[in-house]
Design a protein around this motif. Structure first.
Motif, PDB file in Angstrom:
ATOM      1  N   HIS A 171      -5.653   4.443   4.223  1.00 20.33           N
ATOM      2  CA  HIS A 171      -6.240   5.566   3.527  1.00 20.33           C
ATOM      3  C   HIS A 171      -5.186   6.328   2.717  1.00 20.33           C
ATOM      4  O   HIS A 171      -4.407   6.873   3.160  1.00 20.33           O
ATOM      5  CB  HIS A 171      -7.185   6.558   4.306  1.00 20.33           C
ATOM      6  N   GLU A 228     -10.503  -0.225  -0.248  1.00 17.81           N
ATOM      7  CA  GLU A 228     -10.573   1.219   0.328  1.00 17.81           C
ATOM      8  C   GLU A 228     -11.490   1.200   1.779  1.00 17.81           C
ATOM      9  O   GLU A 228     -12.501   1.296   1.623  1.00 17.81           O
ATOM     10  CB  GLU A 228     -11.192   2.001  -0.804  1.00 17.81           C
ATOM     11  N   ASP A 254      -3.503   4.921  -6.766  1.00 15.71           N
ATOM     12  CA  ASP A 254      -4.704   4.775  -6.484  1.00 15.71           C
ATOM     13  C   ASP A 254      -5.387   3.633  -5.940  1.00 15.71           C
ATOM     14  O   ASP A 254      -6.179   2.947  -6.815  1.00 15.71           O
ATOM     15  CB  ASP A 254      -5.653   5.502  -7.688  1.00 15.71           C
ATOM     16  N   TYR A 255      -4.668   2.942  -4.963  1.00 24.86           N
ATOM     17  CA  TYR A 255      -5.094   1.637  -4.473  1.00 24.86           C
ATOM     18  C   TYR A 255      -4.879   0.637  -5.388  1.00 24.86           C
ATOM     19  O   TYR A 255      -5.183  -0.737  -5.011  1.00 24.86           O
ATOM     20  CB  TYR A 255      -6.482   1.574  -4.085  1.00 24.86           C
ATOM     21  N   SER A 304       1.919   1.866  -3.454  1.00 24.49           N
ATOM     22  CA  SER A 304       0.981   2.587  -4.332  1.00 24.49           C
ATOM     23  C   SER A 304       0.700   3.859  -4.132  1.00 24.49           C
ATOM     24  O   SER A 304       0.426   4.655  -5.078  1.00 24.49           O
ATOM     25  CB  SER A 304      -0.373   1.661  -4.045  1.00 24.49           C
ATOM     26  N   LYS A 336      -6.352  -4.884  -6.567  1.00 24.31           N
ATOM     27  CA  LYS A 336      -7.012  -3.689  -6.056  1.00 24.31           C
ATOM     28  C   LYS A 336      -6.981  -3.848  -4.706  1.00 24.31           C
ATOM     29  O   LYS A 336      -7.738  -4.637  -3.977  1.00 24.31           O
ATOM     30  CB  LYS A 336      -8.412  -3.580  -6.660  1.00 24.31           C
ATOM     31  N   LEU A 337      -6.483  -2.715  -3.593  1.00 18.04           N
ATOM     32  CA  LEU A 337      -6.490  -2.743  -2.247  1.00 18.04           C
ATOM     33  C   LEU A 337      -7.793  -2.364  -1.728  1.00 18.04           C
ATOM     34  O   LEU A 337      -8.392  -1.655  -2.462  1.00 18.04           O
ATOM     35  CB  LEU A 337      -5.407  -1.896  -1.696  1.00 18.04           C
ATOM     36  N   ALA A 339       0.930  -1.171  -0.066  1.00 17.80           N
ATOM     37  CA  ALA A 339      -0.026   0.025  -0.001  1.00 17.80           C
ATOM     38  C   ALA A 339       0.897   1.258  -0.101  1.00 17.80           C
ATOM     39  O   ALA A 339       0.428   2.289  -0.637  1.00 17.80           O
ATOM     40  CB  ALA A 339      -0.929  -0.168   1.373  1.00 17.80           C
TER      41      ALA A 339
END
Length: 326
Positions: free
Chosen positions: A106, A100, A50-51, A44, A97-98, A41
């Protein structure tokens, strides 16, 4: 600059703890998976993805291909990652995709960071701020309250706002705004927040007058709202009061005599409280007092007592004899 925030209770987040629910979970998978996802993360966010976590980043952070496969399996089981596709140079590639979740991770998005930089740029642009402040004065265009440009904390602090969020400001889409309205409005569209008409007689405080003067715009300072009643009546002078005993004349009680009507000076009546033997302006002395008995200088003597008061004979305190040691 890019940033990533981790929740205060992220270590005990349900997603993190769900690693212990795996059938083949061992004593290290929870911390290893959490640390691995945290590193991915961070990468990224640093490169404004963006995740999105690329496969290359995930393998690099895992350390080996065997641990990469085990960590990807655990991260998908817990809910950290989901499979996705990205386009790089026109080529479709696999990626992750992490999730959210602000309580876990965050990061600021690329568009959000660009919009933050644009707002700061517009606030420092005199081609926008000077005509806008000259037009609006010190009144918020949403609530009409007077703003304070030296304040940075309260809701009356002065600021600027974009009526079209996400777009570069123009003089027509840039307004003076108080901090309270600016915070409540956030990035809502202008359709839900209608602006008040520009004031015909703007209110200019000392700071705005100085700000505009530094950019060759001269305005008259107004410390009250237009059409407000300003009292310019000078204060009424009160007659000076005469001090008693300083040439103050006392009106006679009887009919005026010929000498008084002719302009003769009328002497004030004698004050019965004053003694004729002490001179004008001195009070009669107090009756003679004998000593008060208190420590101090009395008229009979220092520390004297009344003659009728018996003398105070205090018994002397005898010191004990010192006995010699045997």
């Amino acid at each position: 600059m890019p940033w990533l925030k981790e929740g205060d209770a992220a270590a005990n987040h349900p997603i993190v703890l769900s690693a212990l629910e795996m059938e083949d979970a061992d004593d290290r998978i929870l911390n290893e998976c959490f640390g691995w996802v945290n590193r991915c993360a961070t990468q990224s966010a640093a490169y404004e993805k963006d995740y999105i976590i690329t496969v290359g980043t995930a393998r690099q952070m895992a350390g080996s291909l065997g641990r990469y496969n085990a960590l990807v399996k655990a991260a998908k089981f817990c809910g950290y990652l989901t499979d996705t596709e990205i386009i790089v140079d026109g080529e479709v590639r696999q990626a992750f995709k992490l999730v959210e979740d602000n309580d876990l991770f965050h990061m600021i998005l690329k568009d959000e960071r660009a919009w933050t930089n644009q707002r700061k740029k517009d606030q420092r642009n005199p081609e926008l701020t000077v005509p806008v402040r000259h037009r609006d004065g010190d009144a918020c265009r949403y609530c009409g309250k007077t703003v304070n440009w030296s304040d940075r904390v309260s809701g009356r602090a002065g600021s600027y706002d974009h009526t079209n969020p996400g777009r570069r400001a123009t003089v027509e889409t840039y307004v003076v705004c108080c901090k309270a309205c600016n915070g409540r409005r956030a990035d809502d569209p202008d359709s839900t927040w209608e602006t008040l008409p520009a004031p015909t007689e703007p209110l200019y405080g000392p700071q705005t007058v100085e700000f505009l003067a530094n950019h060759d715009v001269i305005v008259t300072p107004t410390y009250t709202r237009p059409n407000s009643a300003a009292e310019d009546t000078p204060p009424v002078e009160q007659p000076a009061k005469a001090t008693p005993g300083q040439g103050e004349a006392t009106a006679p009680t009887g009919p005026p005599s010929d000498s008084a009507s002719a302009g003769a000076t009328v002497e004030p009546a004698p004050d019965p409280r004053r003694s004729s033997g002490t001179g004008l302006g001195h009070r009669s002395p107090r009756p003679s007092l004998v000593g008060t008995g208190r420590v101090g200088t009395g008229q009979v003597g220092k520390g004297a007592r009344l003659p009728t008061e018996p003398p105070m004979n205090k018994p002397k305190r005898r010191r004990p004899r010192k006995r010699g040691r045997n």
